[in-house]
Structures are given as C-alpha cells and as structure tokens.
Design a protein around this motif. Sequence first.
Motif, PDB file in Angstrom:
ATOM      1  N   HIS A   1      45.091  49.315  39.363  1.00 65.01           N
ATOM      2  CA  HIS A   1      43.985  48.369  39.657  1.00 65.01           C
ATOM      3  C   HIS A   1      43.603  47.335  38.481  1.00 65.01           C
ATOM      4  N   PHE A   2      43.457  46.096  38.886  1.00 64.11           N
ATOM      5  CA  PHE A   2      42.917  45.298  37.799  1.00 64.11           C
ATOM      6  C   PHE A   2      41.559  45.151  37.999  1.00 64.11           C
ATOM      7  N   ILE A   3      40.794  45.690  36.947  1.00 64.28           N
ATOM      8  CA  ILE A   3      39.465  45.586  37.209  1.00 64.28           C
ATOM      9  C   ILE A   3      38.606  44.571  36.352  1.00 64.28           C
ATOM     10  N   GLY A   4      39.061  44.028  35.415  1.00 60.03           N
ATOM     11  CA  GLY A   4      38.510  42.992  34.622  1.00 60.03           C
ATOM     12  C   GLY A   4      38.216  41.605  35.145  1.00 60.03           C
ATOM     13  N   SER A   5      37.665  40.746  34.306  1.00 57.02           N
ATOM     14  CA  SER A   5      37.604  39.496  34.884  1.00 57.02           C
ATOM     15  C   SER A   5      39.031  38.669  34.621  1.00 57.02           C
ATOM     16  N   LEU A   6      39.583  38.080  35.649  1.00 59.33           N
ATOM     17  CA  LEU A   6      40.830  37.646  35.523  1.00 59.33           C
ATOM     18  C   LEU A   6      40.927  36.134  35.353  1.00 59.33           C
ATOM     19  N   GLN A   7      41.516  35.518  34.515  1.00 59.67           N
ATOM     20  CA  GLN A   7      41.755  33.997  34.234  1.00 59.67           C
ATOM     21  C   GLN A   7      42.996  33.840  35.360  1.00 59.67           C
ATOM     22  N   THR A   8      42.642  32.458  35.729  1.00 58.46           N
ATOM     23  CA  THR A   8      43.515  31.817  36.840  1.00 58.46           C
ATOM     24  C   THR A   8      44.930  31.896  36.219  1.00 58.46           C
ATOM     25  N   ARG A   9      45.087  31.536  34.889  1.00 58.02           N
ATOM     26  CA  ARG A   9      46.252  31.255  34.535  1.00 58.02           C
ATOM     27  C   ARG A   9      47.059  32.576  34.155  1.00 58.02           C
TER      28      ARG A   9
ATOM     29  N   ALA B   1      51.217  35.747  45.112  1.00 56.26           N
ATOM     30  CA  ALA B   1      51.556  37.183  45.979  1.00 56.26           C
ATOM     31  C   ALA B   1      52.509  37.036  46.677  1.00 56.26           C
ATOM     32  N   ASP B   2      53.542  38.364  46.690  1.00 56.94           N
ATOM     33  CA  ASP B   2      54.617  38.276  47.466  1.00 56.94           C
ATOM     34  C   ASP B   2      54.161  38.992  48.951  1.00 56.94           C
ATOM     35  N   LYS B   3      52.991  39.249  48.948  1.00 55.03           N
ATOM     36  CA  LYS B   3      52.452  39.941  50.273  1.00 55.03           C
ATOM     37  C   LYS B   3      50.798  39.977  50.111  1.00 55.03           C
ATOM     38  N   PRO B   4      50.269  40.379  51.052  1.00 53.14           N
ATOM     39  CA  PRO B   4      48.776  40.161  51.029  1.00 53.14           C
ATOM     40  C   PRO B   4      48.384  41.276  49.999  1.00 53.14           C
ATOM     41  N   MET B   5      47.407  40.560  49.007  1.00 55.52           N
ATOM     42  CA  MET B   5      46.885  41.381  47.785  1.00 55.52           C
ATOM     43  C   MET B   5      45.561  42.107  48.352  1.00 55.52           C
ATOM     44  N   LYS B   6      45.425  43.229  48.013  1.00 52.56           N
ATOM     45  CA  LYS B   6      44.038  43.813  48.218  1.00 52.56           C
ATOM     46  C   LYS B   6      43.034  43.551  47.344  1.00 52.56           C
ATOM     47  N   CYS B   7      41.917  42.728  47.614  1.00 49.21           N
ATOM     48  CA  CYS B   7      41.309  42.233  46.755  1.00 49.21           C
ATOM     49  C   CYS B   7      39.639  42.521  46.872  1.00 49.21           C
ATOM     50  N   PHE B   8      38.844  43.030  45.874  1.00 49.53           N
ATOM     51  CA  PHE B   8      37.551  43.179  46.146  1.00 49.53           C
ATOM     52  C   PHE B   8      36.739  42.058  45.446  1.00 49.53           C
ATOM     53  N   VAL B   9      35.851  41.559  46.222  1.00 52.22           N
ATOM     54  CA  VAL B   9      34.970  40.497  45.743  1.00 52.22           C
ATOM     55  C   VAL B   9      33.894  40.890  44.794  1.00 52.22           C
ATOM     56  N   GLN B  10      34.070  40.265  43.762  1.00 52.68           N
ATOM     57  CA  GLN B  10      32.922  40.905  42.771  1.00 52.68           C
ATOM     58  C   GLN B  10      31.479  40.253  42.852  1.00 52.68           C
ATOM     59  N   VAL B  11      30.461  40.950  42.921  1.00 53.34           N
ATOM     60  CA  VAL B  11      29.382  40.445  43.220  1.00 53.34           C
ATOM     61  C   VAL B  11      28.317  40.921  41.966  1.00 53.34           C
ATOM     62  N   ASN B  12      27.521  39.787  41.494  1.00 51.02           N
ATOM     63  CA  ASN B  12      26.459  40.183  40.513  1.00 51.02           C
ATOM     64  C   ASN B  12      25.049  40.785  41.036  1.00 51.02           C
ATOM     65  N   THR B  13      25.170  41.886  41.439  1.00 49.86           N
ATOM     66  CA  THR B  13      23.892  42.529  42.054  1.00 49.86           C
ATOM     67  C   THR B  13      22.793  42.511  41.255  1.00 49.86           C
ATOM     68  N   SER B  14      23.076  42.544  39.821  1.00 54.74           N
ATOM     69  CA  SER B  14      21.866  42.944  38.792  1.00 54.74           C
ATOM     70  C   SER B  14      21.422  41.412  38.529  1.00 54.74           C
ATOM     71  N   GLY B  15      22.054  40.511  38.793  1.00 59.32           N
ATOM     72  CA  GLY B  15      21.414  39.196  37.967  1.00 59.32           C
ATOM     73  C   GLY B  15      21.408  38.933  36.505  1.00 59.32           C
ATOM     74  N   GLU B  16      22.288  39.907  36.052  1.00 56.22           N
ATOM     75  CA  GLU B  16      22.367  39.660  34.410  1.00 56.22           C
ATOM     76  C   GLU B  16      23.480  38.319  34.165  1.00 56.22           C
ATOM     77  N   GLU B  17      23.003  37.546  33.196  1.00 58.30           N
ATOM     78  CA  GLU B  17      23.851  36.469  32.962  1.00 58.30           C
ATOM     79  C   GLU B  17      25.169  36.969  32.044  1.00 58.30           C
ATOM     80  N   SER B  18      25.263  37.890  31.591  1.00 55.12           N
ATOM     81  CA  SER B  18      26.416  38.603  30.931  1.00 55.12           C
ATOM     82  C   SER B  18      27.812  39.106  31.989  1.00 55.12           C
ATOM     83  N   LYS B  19      27.239  39.094  33.191  1.00 54.28           N
ATOM     84  CA  LYS B  19      27.945  39.765  34.051  1.00 54.28           C
ATOM     85  C   LYS B  19      28.810  38.676  35.038  1.00 54.28           C
ATOM     86  N   HIS B  20      30.019  38.843  35.302  1.00 50.64           N
ATOM     87  CA  HIS B  20      30.692  38.035  36.329  1.00 50.64           C
ATOM     88  C   HIS B  20      30.359  38.231  37.619  1.00 50.64           C
TER      89      HIS B  20
END
Length: 225
Positions: A75-83, A111-130
Amino acid sequence: MKVTDKMAVIQEEIDEACRRSGRNPGEIEIIAVTKYVSVERAKEALSAGLKNLGENRDDGLLEKWDALGEGPIWHFIGSLQTRKVKNIINKVQYIHSLDRLSLAKEINKRADKPMKCFVQVNTSGEESKHGLDPEDVINFVEQLMDFPNISIVGLMTMAPFSEDRDEIRKCFAQLKDIQTAIKKLQLANAPCEELSMGMSNDFQIAIEEGATFIRIGTSLVGENS
C-alpha cells in the motif's frame, strides 16, 4: 516488544470496537505501516501473520520491495508526487492518496492494469493535510470514469491528532457519509466499498464509524527498529 505481542493487543482492541459497533472483526484489514522501521522488522510483521505493508515514500517502498518482493500486499499511503508514480506504480496493489486529476492521469497512463485507489479527503479542514474538500469528492470521482486503469475502491482520510474524540469521530463519520453517497451512484469504476481511516491513536473510533482498512505503525511495529 515483539510484533506478535503487539498484534495480540491491537486485535483485542479491534474486537472490542467491533463489539461496540456490531461489526465483524473479519471486515477489518490491518496495514502495518513500516516507514520508520527496518526491512527486518517488516519481515517480522509478515511472520506475525500480517499481509498488508504500507509505505509513504517511494524510496522506502522500493527498498523494502527489493528485499521482500511480491509476497506482501503493498500500500502506498503517503502523498504521491506525479513524477514519482513511475517508480512505484506496478509494485503496489493500492494507492491511498489520489487527490488530483494530474495524478490520476499519470496513474492511468503508467498502470499495467486497473489500480486500486482511495480518494484522499481532507475531512478535518487542516491546511497541513492533503486531500480534497469533502464537497468536491463526488465531482472528482465522476471525472475519473474516463480513466480505465483507475478503480476507486474507497476513500481515505486522516483525523486531527487531538484528544477531542468527538472531533475525530466527526471526521470519520463524514467520510462514511461521502462513501454512502458515491455507492448510490453505482459508477462502474468506483465501487467505493472501502474506508481507509484510523491510525495508532484513533483506530477504534474509525472502526466504530466504518473503517475497513486501518493504518497502524508505532503501536504495531514501533519506530526506528
């Protein structure tokens, strides 16, 4: 303390949270967050029966992937830079931090096949969070229907690091509400059955509010070990 011993404690807490909320503990997947620990500690986690490993940096993931290969579910769980998508895309089974169209386009292309992705949502409203603002999530998911190599399996959020349990619960409950709304749309590429929420300090609340994946690092595998 050994990972097996820590796992026993965490499993008891999971069972308790499930009893309180009328859930089946079998619905909960534990991701061992190994970003602060050695390859050997990650191996110990696997030997303890854990199968999901989470990393938040591409270099950390690649180091452990080189040592452990395709055995774990990655699982890649951190902010992911496009590059950096190209570095990890076909080595992981899940990406927990999809939060913009430019990233979706790159994942879809690489991706070689459909990648299972979670959409990250900032439910706390904190500016420090993606993450997306809650009101933008449904429109974003609908735009992703044009990307055949992306499957929106769920949503992810991080609650504030707070002693206010009501505030934490509110963040998780809001994510559940958004998930319910998306599932009602019955979008082909967005089954959205999963919720990735809850960490060492708040996973019991997350389970009570519907989490299916919890991300546990410090209290499970420790730090700098």
